[in-house]
Motif scaffolding. Structure first.
Motif, PDB file in Angstrom:
ATOM      1  N   GLN A 185       0.827  -1.206   0.000  1.00 55.29           N
ATOM      2  CA  GLN A 185       0.000   0.000   0.000  1.00 55.29           C
ATOM      3  C   GLN A 185       0.863   1.260   0.000  1.00 55.29           C
ATOM      4  O   GLN A 185       0.511   2.267  -0.612  1.00 55.29           O
ATOM      5  N   ALA A 186       2.017   1.207   0.704  1.00 55.31           N
ATOM      6  CA  ALA A 186       2.920   2.364   0.715  1.00 55.31           C
ATOM      7  C   ALA A 186       3.480   2.632  -0.682  1.00 55.31           C
ATOM      8  O   ALA A 186       3.597   3.783  -1.112  1.00 55.31           O
ATOM      9  N   ARG A 187       3.822   1.544  -1.400  1.00 51.19           N
ATOM     10  CA  ARG A 187       4.332   1.720  -2.763  1.00 51.19           C
ATOM     11  C   ARG A 187       3.213   2.141  -3.716  1.00 51.19           C
ATOM     12  O   ARG A 187       3.470   2.832  -4.707  1.00 51.19           O
ATOM     13  N   LEU A 188       1.988   1.731  -3.414  1.00 59.30           N
ATOM     14  CA  LEU A 188       0.857   2.203  -4.194  1.00 59.30           C
ATOM     15  C   LEU A 188       0.708   3.717  -4.050  1.00 59.30           C
ATOM     16  O   LEU A 188       0.307   4.405  -4.994  1.00 59.30           O
ATOM     17  N   ASP A 189       1.035   4.248  -2.865  1.00 66.67           N
ATOM     18  CA  ASP A 189       1.017   5.703  -2.659  1.00 66.67           C
ATOM     19  C   ASP A 189       1.930   6.403  -3.655  1.00 66.67           C
ATOM     20  O   ASP A 189       1.594   7.454  -4.210  1.00 66.67           O
ATOM     21  N   ALA A 217       9.996   7.651 -14.790  1.00 67.81           N
ATOM     22  CA  ALA A 217       9.802   7.772 -13.336  1.00 67.81           C
ATOM     23  C   ALA A 217       8.567   7.002 -12.887  1.00 67.81           C
ATOM     24  O   ALA A 217       8.585   6.323 -11.850  1.00 67.81           O
ATOM     25  N   PHE A 218       7.485   7.097 -13.676  1.00 61.46           N
ATOM     26  CA  PHE A 218       6.284   6.344 -13.339  1.00 61.46           C
ATOM     27  C   PHE A 218       6.528   4.838 -13.457  1.00 61.46           C
ATOM     28  O   PHE A 218       6.076   4.061 -12.615  1.00 61.46           O
ATOM     29  N   SER A 219       7.256   4.443 -14.495  1.00 63.88           N
ATOM     30  CA  SER A 219       7.562   3.014 -14.673  1.00 63.88           C
ATOM     31  C   SER A 219       8.376   2.481 -13.513  1.00 63.88           C
ATOM     32  O   SER A 219       8.157   1.352 -13.053  1.00 63.88           O
ATOM     33  N   ASP A 220       9.322   3.293 -13.025  1.00 61.63           N
ATOM     34  CA  ASP A 220      10.136   2.853 -11.879  1.00 61.63           C
ATOM     35  C   ASP A 220       9.265   2.639 -10.648  1.00 61.63           C
ATOM     36  O   ASP A 220       9.415   1.637  -9.926  1.00 61.63           O
ATOM     37  N   ASN A 222       6.047   2.035 -10.642  1.00 60.98           N
ATOM     38  CA  ASN A 222       5.142   0.917 -10.918  1.00 60.98           C
ATOM     39  C   ASN A 222       5.872  -0.421 -10.793  1.00 60.98           C
ATOM     40  O   ASN A 222       5.338  -1.389 -10.239  1.00 60.98           O
ATOM     41  N   GLU A 223       7.098  -0.477 -11.312  1.00 61.76           N
ATOM     42  CA  GLU A 223       7.868  -1.721 -11.222  1.00 61.76           C
ATOM     43  C   GLU A 223       8.238  -2.042  -9.780  1.00 61.76           C
ATOM     44  O   GLU A 223       8.314  -3.211  -9.389  1.00 61.76           O
ATOM     45  N   SER A 224       8.456  -1.001  -8.980  1.00 62.82           N
ATOM     46  CA  SER A 224       8.726  -1.223  -7.559  1.00 62.82           C
ATOM     47  C   SER A 224       7.522  -1.859  -6.879  1.00 62.82           C
ATOM     48  O   SER A 224       7.659  -2.771  -6.050  1.00 62.82           O
ATOM     49  N   LEU A 225       6.322  -1.383  -7.244  1.00 61.74           N
ATOM     50  CA  LEU A 225       5.088  -1.968  -6.699  1.00 61.74           C
ATOM     51  C   LEU A 225       4.920  -3.404  -7.168  1.00 61.74           C
ATOM     52  O   LEU A 225       4.638  -4.301  -6.362  1.00 61.74           O
ATOM     53  N   LEU A 230       4.454  -9.303  -6.761  1.00 62.74           N
ATOM     54  CA  LEU A 230       4.658 -10.640  -7.322  1.00 62.74           C
ATOM     55  C   LEU A 230       5.117 -11.662  -6.279  1.00 62.74           C
ATOM     56  O   LEU A 230       4.547 -12.761  -6.195  1.00 62.74           O
ATOM     57  N   PRO A 231       6.129 -11.355  -5.434  1.00 64.12           N
ATOM     58  CA  PRO A 231       6.510 -12.336  -4.405  1.00 64.12           C
ATOM     59  C   PRO A 231       5.373 -12.642  -3.431  1.00 64.12           C
ATOM     60  O   PRO A 231       5.185 -13.799  -3.042  1.00 64.12           O
TER      61      PRO A 231
END
Length: 576
Positions: A185-189, A217-220, A222-225, A230-231
């Motif tokens: 949820q924090a990464r969704l922020d 920047a948005f892709s980074d 999003n990929e972090s989220l 995935l794990p």
């Protein structure tokens, strides 16, 4: 969680009836294998077709009653879940409205949006699933085990072992994934913040050709989220195959042990089928319970995040029976005021002292980042000074009641903000009881009357969200008019004429001189032409006062003001 329990008190009845009807449905589910067993052992074994049809009719009746119980339980659980989420969202919105600028700056707008939308939705799903399944699934699991003991106590121990292993799997996965959902949820922020920033600044991004950089920047973000989701999804995905393996091994063990007893005449064929059915029920309910636990883990993480906002107190305390009326002739006084924003390294304002009398026009000028907006934001008490004191209309600013303070001070922000509705509805924000004549008078002063008259509907012309159907200059003039409708004692124009041409700006300045003589006007501007006729001009440089005086005095004695003026005017006094 305490906020959920508080809101659930309003839905006690629904909170009891929903699980109760689910339990009734579960009882009928547990009875079905017994009916099937009797049908096989009595009806099929003796060839009694009437008995078989009677048992089939009984099962259909049980199914219909169970379906009715299920619908009823779903109705009550949905009412409770939606009611709780509605109350939580309203509570959260009200609390955010009560927070000061300092708290909202620290928390961030993107996280507030995520928590009032996505997090509250997760809580709603969690409450709904909890009321429907949290008692039903364990009841069927242990009920099936009890029924197995009633049929054959030795084979029933397979149920005990299977349930123990399945509980380890289910609760182990829950313990593993629960803390990770808060990080998700924090990464969704961050993703929400990046999307919000790009949508609000799309014109600037395109003007400077920053599309690729912002996309990256948005892709980074999003990929972090995705990299965390995935794990967690893989861990959660292990639950279903592991539970299926355990349950199928238990069924194989039941068939092996039960088959021997059937051969020996110690167990009837129907009882054997009932045991297999009970194990299948356990499989279905544990899969449901596993999914429920995943949903509850997400809901618990979201509830904690919502609770963090609700537990954040406002740093500002307004007295209930404070000052309401002006005293004396002093409009604003700053006495050695300092201001530091939360998390900032340096002070934004340092040792600011000045006095503005009622009826004066005060200009505030300085370079970008010099602290102009920070200074005027202390007057309506959007922020509190970290040191020194601010006096408003003869009383300490902290002694004023909130409503009285907001009525006495009107602010026109740098960014003109209008709301969806009509021109009239936007103007009435200043004073809900203002009449037609007062509205047009404010529009005349703000130089907005001409373009409003040109609109087909006049004051009732629709305004889109944010004033998208109006130009920048029109939005600024309407926000000035909105502030004037309130007839404040102190009017603050925070660079509110930046989108106006010089002729309109000059006409606005002339009109402002016709305002009541006891109204104090603060004009923040980067144009010296807008401040030339001010009674007092405050020049800021890096958060400190570089000079105070009128236009002529500052041209002679303040290098910062003179440089700003000369950069805007050619020699001979002509504007560049």
């Amino acid at each position: 969680m305490k906020y959920l329990l508080k809101l659930m008190k309003k839905y006690r009845l629904q909170g009891v009836l929903a699980p109760l009807f689910k339990m009734l449905e579960a009882i009928f589910d547990l009875m079905v294998p017994l009916v099937v067993a009797r049908m096989i052992d009595v009806g099929i074994a003796t060839g009694d077709m009437g008995y078989i049809l009677a048992q089939c009719g009984l099962m259909v009746l049980m199914a219909l009653v169970g379906l009715l119980c299920s619908f009823t339980a779903q109705y009550f659980s949905a009412r409770a879940a939606i009611g709780v989420s509605c109350g939580l969202r309203r509570m959260l919105f009200d609390h955010i409205q009560g927070l000061g600028f300092a708290e909202t700056d620290t928390l961030g707008k993107s996280t507030l949006l995520t928590r009032i939308t996505s997090d509250v939705n997760q809580v709603q799903n969690g409450v709904n699933m909890f009321l429907r399944l949290f008692l039903r699934s364990p009841f069927i699991v242990f009920g099936a085990m009890v029924m197995a003991f009633a049929i054959d106590s030795r084979i029933a121990w397979i149920f005990v072992i299977g349930i123990a292993v399945l509980s380890v799997i289910v609760f182990g996965v829950m313990r593993w994934t629960s803390p990770l959902y808060k990080k998700i949820q924090a990464r969704l922020d961050r993703v929400t913040g990046a999307a919000r920033e790009n949508l609000s600044g799309v014109r600037v991004i395109r003007a400077f050709g920053r599309e690729e950089a912002e996309t990256q920047a948005f892709s980074d973000a999003n990929e972090s989220l995705v990299g965390l989701q995935l794990p967690v999804s893989r861990i959660s995905a292990l639950m279903n195959p592991l539970t299926f393996v355990v349950v199928n091994l238990c069924i194989a063990a039941i068939l092996l042990a039960g088959g021997r007893q059937v051969d020996g005449g110690l167990l009837l064929s129907g009882d054997m089928i009932a045991l297999v059915n009970y194990m299948s029920q356990i499989l279905v309910e544990l899969v449901k319970l596993a999914n429920l636990i995943v949903t509850l883990s997400k809901a618990a993480a979201s509830a904690r995040r919502v609770g963090e906002i609700l537990d954040t107190p406002s740093a500002m305390a307004f007295p209930e029976n404070g000052c309401k009326t002006p005293q004396g002739n002093v409009a604003v006084r700053f006495d050695r005021v300092h201001l530091s924003y939360a998390g900032a390294g340096d002070e934004s304002l340092s040792d600011i002292s000045f006095t503005a009398l009622r009826g004066q026009t005060i200009g505030v000028i300085g370079g970008t980042g010099s602290g102009k907006s920070s200074l005027v934001h202390l007057i309506p008490r959007f922020y509190d000074a970290t040191a020194g004191s601010v006096t408003l209309l003869g009383s300490d600013i902290k002694a004023w009641e909130k409503e009285a303070l907001r009525k006495r001070v009107s602010v026109v922000m740098q960014k003109a903000q209008l709301f969806k509705g009509t021109i009239r509805s936007n103007l009435l924000w200043g004073n809900g009881e203002a009449g037609e004549e007062e509205l047009w008078s404010a529009l005349e002063i703000a130089q907005a009357a001409e373009f409003v008259r040109e609109k087909k509907a006049g004051l009732d012309e629709p305004v889109e969200q944010g004033g998208r159907n109006l130009s920048g200059g029109q939005r600024q003039r309407l926000t000035i008019a909105r502030a004037l409708v309130g007839k404040p004692d102190i009017l603050i124009l925070d660079d509110a004429a930046s989108a106006l041409d010089y002729a309109t700006d000059a006409a606005l300045r002339r009109a402002l001189r016709t305002l009541p003589k006891d109204m104090t006007v603060f004009i923040v501007s980067q144009r010296t032409s807008s401040l030339m006729h001010a009674d007092q001009i405050i020049v800021l440089d890096d958060g400190e006062i570089a000079g105070i005086g009128d236009h002529e005095a500052l041209l002679q004695g303040c290098d910062v003001y003179r440089e700003i003026h000369e950069s805007q005017f050619q020699e001979g006094g002509k504007q560049a």
